[in-house]
Write a protein that holds these residues in place. Sequence first.
Motif, PDB file in Angstrom:
ATOM      1  N   LEU A  71       0.837  -1.206   0.000  1.00 22.19           N
ATOM      2  CA  LEU A  71       0.000   0.000   0.000  1.00 22.19           C
ATOM      3  C   LEU A  71       0.872   1.257   0.000  1.00 22.19           C
ATOM      4  O   LEU A  71       0.591   2.238  -0.703  1.00 22.19           O
ATOM      5  CB  LEU A  71      -0.885  -0.054   1.247  1.00 22.19           C
ATOM      6  N   ALA A  72       1.954   1.211   0.780  1.00 22.27           N
ATOM      7  CA  ALA A  72       2.865   2.352   0.829  1.00 22.27           C
ATOM      8  C   ALA A  72       3.486   2.585  -0.550  1.00 22.27           C
ATOM      9  O   ALA A  72       3.579   3.726  -1.032  1.00 22.27           O
ATOM     10  CB  ALA A  72       3.960   2.099   1.865  1.00 22.27           C
ATOM     11  N   ALA A  73       3.872   1.487  -1.209  1.00 19.67           N
ATOM     12  CA  ALA A  73       4.479   1.621  -2.544  1.00 19.67           C
ATOM     13  C   ALA A  73       3.453   2.206  -3.518  1.00 19.67           C
ATOM     14  O   ALA A  73       3.785   3.059  -4.359  1.00 19.67           O
ATOM     15  CB  ALA A  73       4.949   0.255  -3.030  1.00 19.67           C
ATOM     16  N   ARG A  74       2.206   1.783  -3.376  1.00 17.89           N
ATOM     17  CA  ARG A  74       1.173   2.304  -4.286  1.00 17.89           C
ATOM     18  C   ARG A  74       0.934   3.802  -4.035  1.00 17.89           C
ATOM     19  O   ARG A  74       0.818   4.595  -4.986  1.00 17.89           O
ATOM     20  CB  ARG A  74      -0.134   1.510  -4.096  1.00 17.89           C
ATOM     21  N   LEU A  75       0.890   4.173  -2.769  1.00 20.01           N
ATOM     22  CA  LEU A  75       0.690   5.597  -2.442  1.00 20.01           C
ATOM     23  C   LEU A  75       1.829   6.436  -3.031  1.00 20.01           C
ATOM     24  O   LEU A  75       1.610   7.542  -3.538  1.00 20.01           O
ATOM     25  CB  LEU A  75       0.608   5.788  -0.927  1.00 20.01           C
ATOM     26  N   ARG A  76       3.042   5.891  -2.998  1.00 24.86           N
ATOM     27  CA  ARG A  76       4.190   6.616  -3.559  1.00 24.86           C
ATOM     28  C   ARG A  76       4.035   6.765  -5.076  1.00 24.86           C
ATOM     29  O   ARG A  76       4.387   7.794  -5.644  1.00 24.86           O
ATOM     30  CB  ARG A  76       5.509   5.913  -3.223  1.00 24.86           C
ATOM     31  N   ARG A  77       3.515   5.720  -5.716  1.00 25.36           N
ATOM     32  CA  ARG A  77       3.297   5.838  -7.169  1.00 25.36           C
ATOM     33  C   ARG A  77       2.190   6.856  -7.467  1.00 25.36           C
ATOM     34  O   ARG A  77       2.305   7.665  -8.380  1.00 25.36           O
ATOM     35  CB  ARG A  77       2.893   4.481  -7.756  1.00 25.36           C
TER      36      ARG A  77
END
Length: 361
Positions: free
Chosen positions: A201-207
């Motif tokens: 989820l954190a990686a997606r938020l960064r994208r």
Amino acid sequence: MNEPIYVTQPSLAPLTEFSALLEEAWASGILTHNGPLMQRLERDLCGYMGVPDMICLANGTCALQLAIRALDLTGEIITTPFSFIATANIIAWERCRPVFVDIDPNTWNLDPTRIVEAITPLTTAILPVHVFSAPCDVLAIQEIANHHRLKVIYDAAHAMAVTCRGQSVLNYGDISCVSFHATKLFNTAEGGGCVTGERALAARLRRLRFFGFDEHKDVTDIGMNAKMTEVHAALGLANLRHLDSVRANRRRKYGLYSDRLGELAYLKLQQFDSGEYNYSYMPVLFDSEMRLLKAVKALAGRNIVPRRYFCPSLNTLQQFAPIMHLPVAEKVAKCILCLPLYDSLSEKEIDIVCECISGIE
Ligand code: T4K
């Protein structure tokens, strides 16, 4: 008073500390695009608060928007009517429907006992607010969410530096969204962030904050531009060093107010467990709107400008029709006044505010 006293003033580190950090950006020429100062701020905030990951963003509204997107929410989202307009707006902006549920009369947060009856087959999430930083009933909310397979996004715009049950309040829910606006306890002028314990989820938020680019700069998602700049991050790094003393100072002032006003028969203070509060606001609940208006008038006579956060109750706004009657929130929203509370507010000024309020009939 010659100069007006407003509800708040930003807490600011000495300018020299901010400019020393800006020199780094000047030297590198990196002003944005997830630069080194922003990355340092993310790490420092994680360390300060004891949270696993912080994704810094342009503001708290973006944080809510990206959270809704990252969780692919649709349909209905259960939320509180006692909040700043941004909470309900962003749900509707994301083409979901805010479904308002009444609040607890003492904590002024979403009442968990009323959530279940509002759940329908269209419900995908619960989005409560830790209003004025008082933690919601996080365990009850999570239990309902688990049982009904709902996501939980906390609007933690007010809840920087608050612990709940021995850990940061931002650790609860799927994602917590915090605001670093100028008027908040900790500020980057404009800014905000998402906290989550889930790596994917954190990686997606960064994208999502960076046009959908992944770490190799390949576009792998539909993203937007919600980045925090290096200038804002520098202000955050400077202000973070002073956060403990800012909080302690506000706590002392909150105590002065509550000593002077706590015994008034027509006033109530927010209920929260000791320690689980950051003292960024000084809200008082009057027993009637009429008495609140008298207080506003008395304060205006001394050039003091409090704020009616958050009036009207969001469930009464036409844009969120159909309108439902939610008696507790509507009464609370009409009767709360936020009194001035900020670093340089003097004890004498607090006395004058209290005199005005104690003197009304
Ligand atoms: N969720 C919740 C529950 C929120 O409360 C908010 C924002 C959000 C989400 C969204 O987060 P952000 O996208 O904003 O990061 C303020 C803020 O604009 C807003 O951040 C905040 N909540 C809301 C409760 O209040 P106002 O209407 O109070 O701003 P203003 O300009 O009237 O300022 C109040 C007082 O502060 C002024 O009388 C003077 C002082 N002030 C203000 C600013 C902006 C300063 O001294 N310096 C300043 O730079 O909105």
